[in-house]
Scaffold this active site. Structure first.
Site, PDB file in Angstrom:
ATOM      1  CG  HIS A 101      44.571  57.217  38.134  1.00 40.55           C
ATOM      2  ND1 HIS A 101      44.385  58.495  38.943  1.00 40.55           N
ATOM      3  CD2 HIS A 101      43.730  57.114  37.038  1.00 40.55           C
ATOM      4  CE1 HIS A 101      43.652  59.158  38.167  1.00 40.55           C
ATOM      5  NE2 HIS A 101      43.162  58.442  37.255  1.00 40.55           N
TER       6      HIS A 101
ATOM      7  CG  HIS B 262      49.898  64.818  41.763  1.00 43.32           C
ATOM      8  ND1 HIS B 262      49.473  65.576  40.541  1.00 43.32           N
ATOM      9  CD2 HIS B 262      48.643  64.056  41.912  1.00 43.32           C
ATOM     10  CE1 HIS B 262      48.189  65.185  40.149  1.00 43.32           C
ATOM     11  NE2 HIS B 262      47.526  64.476  41.074  1.00 43.32           N
TER      12      HIS B 262
ATOM     13  CG  ASP C   8      45.081  58.368  46.231  1.00 41.00           C
ATOM     14  OD1 ASP C   8      43.910  58.639  46.325  1.00 41.00           O
ATOM     15  OD2 ASP C   8      45.741  58.766  45.072  1.00 41.00           O
TER      16      ASP C   8
HETATM   17  C1  LIG Z   1      51.956  60.056  40.927  1.00 42.65           C
HETATM   18  C2  LIG Z   1      53.088  59.749  40.368  1.00 42.65           C
HETATM   19  C3  LIG Z   1      52.858  58.644  39.563  1.00 42.65           C
HETATM   20  C4  LIG Z   1      53.733  60.812  39.461  1.00 42.65           C
HETATM   21  O1  LIG Z   1      54.708  60.543  38.440  1.00 42.65           O
HETATM   22  P1  LIG Z   1      55.856  61.117  37.619  1.00 42.65           P
HETATM   23  O2  LIG Z   1      55.286  62.634  37.418  1.00 42.65           O
HETATM   24  O3  LIG Z   1      55.862  60.472  36.369  1.00 42.65           O
HETATM   25  O4  LIG Z   1      57.054  61.555  38.588  1.00 42.65           O
HETATM   26  P2  LIG Z   1      58.209  60.750  38.334  1.00 42.65           P
HETATM   27  O5  LIG Z   1      57.948  59.181  38.396  1.00 42.65           O
HETATM   28  O6  LIG Z   1      59.078  61.265  37.204  1.00 42.65           O
HETATM   29  O7  LIG Z   1      59.060  61.094  39.675  1.00 42.65           O
HETATM   30  C5  LIG Z   1      59.972  62.211  39.533  1.00 42.65           C
HETATM   31  C6  LIG Z   1      61.338  61.775  40.787  1.00 42.65           C
HETATM   32  O8  LIG Z   1      60.534  61.341  42.135  1.00 42.65           O
HETATM   33  C7  LIG Z   1      60.726  60.074  42.549  1.00 42.65           C
HETATM   34  N1  LIG Z   1      59.277  59.782  42.894  1.00 42.65           N
HETATM   35  C8  LIG Z   1      57.931  60.205  42.448  1.00 42.65           C
HETATM   36  N2  LIG Z   1      57.177  59.504  43.137  1.00 42.65           N
HETATM   37  C9  LIG Z   1      57.758  58.986  44.295  1.00 42.65           C
HETATM   38  C10 LIG Z   1      57.185  58.302  45.380  1.00 42.65           C
HETATM   39  N3  LIG Z   1      55.980  58.240  45.750  1.00 42.65           N
HETATM   40  N4  LIG Z   1      58.059  57.947  46.126  1.00 42.65           N
HETATM   41  C11 LIG Z   1      59.581  58.036  45.949  1.00 42.65           C
HETATM   42  N5  LIG Z   1      60.052  58.648  45.027  1.00 42.65           N
HETATM   43  C12 LIG Z   1      59.141  59.060  44.074  1.00 42.65           C
HETATM   44  C13 LIG Z   1      60.795  59.395  41.040  1.00 42.65           C
HETATM   45  O9  LIG Z   1      61.361  58.111  41.533  1.00 42.65           O
HETATM   46  C14 LIG Z   1      61.817  60.267  40.317  1.00 42.65           C
HETATM   47  O10 LIG Z   1      63.088  60.416  40.894  1.00 42.65           O
HETATM   48  P3  LIG Z   1      64.218  60.487  39.983  1.00 42.65           P
HETATM   49  O11 LIG Z   1      64.242  61.756  39.491  1.00 42.65           O
HETATM   50  O12 LIG Z   1      65.563  60.297  40.848  1.00 42.65           O
HETATM   51  O13 LIG Z   1      64.108  59.518  38.950  1.00 42.65           O
HETATM   52  C15 LIG Z   1      54.431  59.301  41.248  1.00 42.65           C
HETATM   53  O14 LIG Z   1      54.796  60.506  41.983  1.00 42.65           O
HETATM   54  C16 LIG Z   1      54.128  57.931  41.979  1.00 42.65           C
HETATM   55  O15 LIG Z   1      54.084  57.006  41.548  1.00 42.65           O
HETATM   56  N6  LIG Z   1      53.567  58.317  43.357  1.00 42.65           N
HETATM   57  C17 LIG Z   1      53.282  57.059  43.927  1.00 42.65           C
HETATM   58  C18 LIG Z   1      51.687  56.526  43.701  1.00 42.65           C
HETATM   59  C19 LIG Z   1      50.628  57.534  44.025  1.00 42.65           C
HETATM   60  O16 LIG Z   1      50.548  58.194  45.089  1.00 42.65           O
HETATM   61  N7  LIG Z   1      49.659  58.133  43.292  1.00 42.65           N
HETATM   62  C20 LIG Z   1      48.564  58.679  43.248  1.00 42.65           C
HETATM   63  C21 LIG Z   1      48.453  60.082  42.582  1.00 42.65           C
HETATM   64  S1  LIG Z   1      47.299  61.061  42.860  1.00 42.65           S
END
Ligand SMILES: CC(C)(COP(=O)(O)OP(=O)(O)OC[C@H]1O[C@@H](n2cnc3c(N)ncnc32)[C@H](O)[C@@H]1OP(=O)(O)O)[C@@H](O)C(=O)NCCC(=O)NCCS
Length: 441
Positions: A268, A307, A363
């Site tokens: 987050h 996101h 971010d």
């Molecule tokens: C923000 C976040 C938690 C959203 O998660 P979510 O909605 O649960 O999305 P998912 O984890 O289901 O991601 C979908 C797919 O994209 C991939 N993915 C998502 N974010 C990714 C990232 N930052 N880097 C690499 N792969 C990513 C996942 O591994 C998943 O792949 P798969 O379908 O092969 O398993 C996630 O994108 C993340 O961890 N981002 C990095 C942290 C970040 O920047 N957070 C700030 C948010 S404002």
């Protein structure tokens, strides 16, 4: 049959049920009447991580993640970032309208006069270790303010609520600045009522021996814009925490502390700190392809990318990129921006990211600006928390006024053991425990 309804046929019983549809949703409680027998509990939904569950009706923030739209109370985020101050936007989030000039004067005066911390709170902060993480200091001291303002527990009284809202928005900047100074071993600087919200924040961060702090107008405006961009984001993890804790009628200092704790997580608000660590690890543009390879192999995540809601460019990231150029004019260029831009370029051309609709989020660039301004990565999430308090409090105020709301209490699907009884070694030799042994046999 009404148009705004749907019919659900339960093939377990061959019975059909009409369920009203309102605003593209059905009420989960309407499913409870779908039973296989009179003593069946009734149908529930299973939605870990709230992937498809609306937990409230809200009129504060609108996001269209596919189109990359973010609006507070109907105003586009770029309109607000260009034309408003953070305090005007905080008022908008809390009250539904931008303030008139009279309302604005009163609001700014109120906030300005509540920026000081009680001396005992200052001493409380002195108790942290010299290298305590500023987010830990912020979360704990926010919670500690609950002991300074015991009236805050009267959460059903709108006037008491409003006083705490003003106090929290005012004191967030002071708490953040004191957590910054504490780590540097520098004396805390009292707020200066002549200055704007962000100038005063800079004064509390950076004033040394000069009698009056003079803020760079470019940096003060950049901070104000960053505060506007971070002020709310509808039902994200920390706002949901605020609502869940607030629903138990805990006071707003405790609820905000819980929300700030949620924000600190690397998935987050903690992501901005992680982005800088990642850019440090990458080191130079030539190492990007190897890093992207590790991301695609699932070894690591590209921090600041992806996101839950945006499946398009995060509109806040676009604005932040423009702010970065203005900040660098004053501070000098942070070389990390070049690695970040190249990382973005490579990622956005790569099938892995295109197919998953992974774009830079807020971010990705914010930390680079903060670092150029002189903040250590540990401070980045604190800088996020300062304005997000306005969003948390707007969500909390809405919750407290919503007749649909009750204490948050989800259901579960129980997957544990059936009833069993305690068995101790050797008990089977004891005649009194024959019943238990039978269970075992
Ligand atoms: C923000 C976040 C938690 C959203 O998660 P979510 O909605 O649960 O999305 P998912 O984890 O289901 O991601 C979908 C797919 O994209 C991939 N993915 C998502 N974010 C990714 C990232 N930052 N880097 C690499 N792969 C990513 C996942 O591994 C998943 O792949 P798969 O379908 O092969 O398993 C996630 O994108 C993340 O961890 N981002 C990095 C942290 C970040 O920047 N957070 C700030 C948010 S404002």
């Amino acid at each position: 049959m009404a148009n705004d309804s749907m019919t659900i046929t339960d093939h377990r019983t061959d019975k059909s049920y009409e369920v009203p549809v309102e605003c593209g949703t059905i009420r989960a409680m309407d499913l409870r009447k779908i039973k296989t027998s009179p003593d069946d509990f009734g149908l529930m939904t299973y939605d870990p991580a709230f992937m498809n569950t609306a937990c409230c009706k809200s009129s504060i923030t609108f996001i269209d993640g596919d189109k990359g739209i973010l609006r507070y109370r109907g105003y586009d985020i770029d309109d607000l970032a260009e034309n408003c101050t953070y305090l005007e936007v905080a008022y908008l989030l809390l009250c539904g309208e931008l303030p008139t000039p009279e309302q604005q004067n009163k609001w700014v005066a109120e906030i300005t006069h509540h920026t000081m911390l009680h001396e005992s709170t200052k001493q409380f902060m002195d108790g942290f270790r010299y290298d305590a993480h500023p987010m830990g200091m912020l979360v704990s001291t926010l919670a500690a303010l609950s002991t300074v303002y015991p009236e805050a527990k009267q959460v059903l009284d709108p006037e008491v609520r409003q006083r705490q809202i003003v106090r929290i928005i005012a004191k967030m900047a002071t708490l953040a600045a004191y957590s910054y100074r504490h780590r540097l071993g520098q004396p805390y600087i009292y707020p200066d009522n002549d200055l704007s919200y962000s100038e005063n924040f800079m004064n509390m961060l950076w004033r040394m021996t000069e009698p009056k702090y003079v803020a760079s107008p470019v940096l003060a405006r950049a901070l104000d814009i960053l505060f506007i961009l971070h002020a709310d984001h509808e039902q994200n993890c920390s706002s949901t925490t605020m609502r869940v804790v607030g629903s138990a009628q805990a006071d707003p200092y405790l609820a905000c502390a819980a929300a700030a704790a949620a924000l600190s997580g690397p998935l987050h608000g903690g992501a901005n700190e992680e982005v800088l660590c990642m850019l440090d690890e990458i080191g130079s543009a030539k190492n990007i392809p190897a890093y992207i390879k590790r991301v695609k192999q699932g070894e690591i995540k590209l921090m600041g990318f992806g996101h839950r809601v945006y499946k398009n460019y995060d509109p806040r990231a676009t604005i932040i990129k423009q702010v970065a150029d203005q900040v660098f004019e004053v501070t000098g260029r942070n070389q990390k921006i070049d690695i970040a831009l190249e990382l973005e370029r490579i990622a956005l051309e790569d099938d892995y990211f295109v197919q998953r609709k992974l774009y830079p989020n807020v971010d990705f660039y914010s930390g680079i600006i903060y670092q150029a301004m002189g903040f250590q990565p540990e401070m980045f999430t604190v800088l996020f928390a300062i304005p997000r308090a306005a969003g948390w409090l707007a969500q909390w105020k809405e919750l407290m006024q919503d007749p649909d709301q009750k204490i948050s209490r989800p259901r579960q699907i129980f997957t544990g053991r059936e009833l069993r009884t305690v068995q101790r070694a050797g008990e089977h030799e004891n005649a009194k425990n024959v019943g238990r042994i039978l269970v075992h046999q």
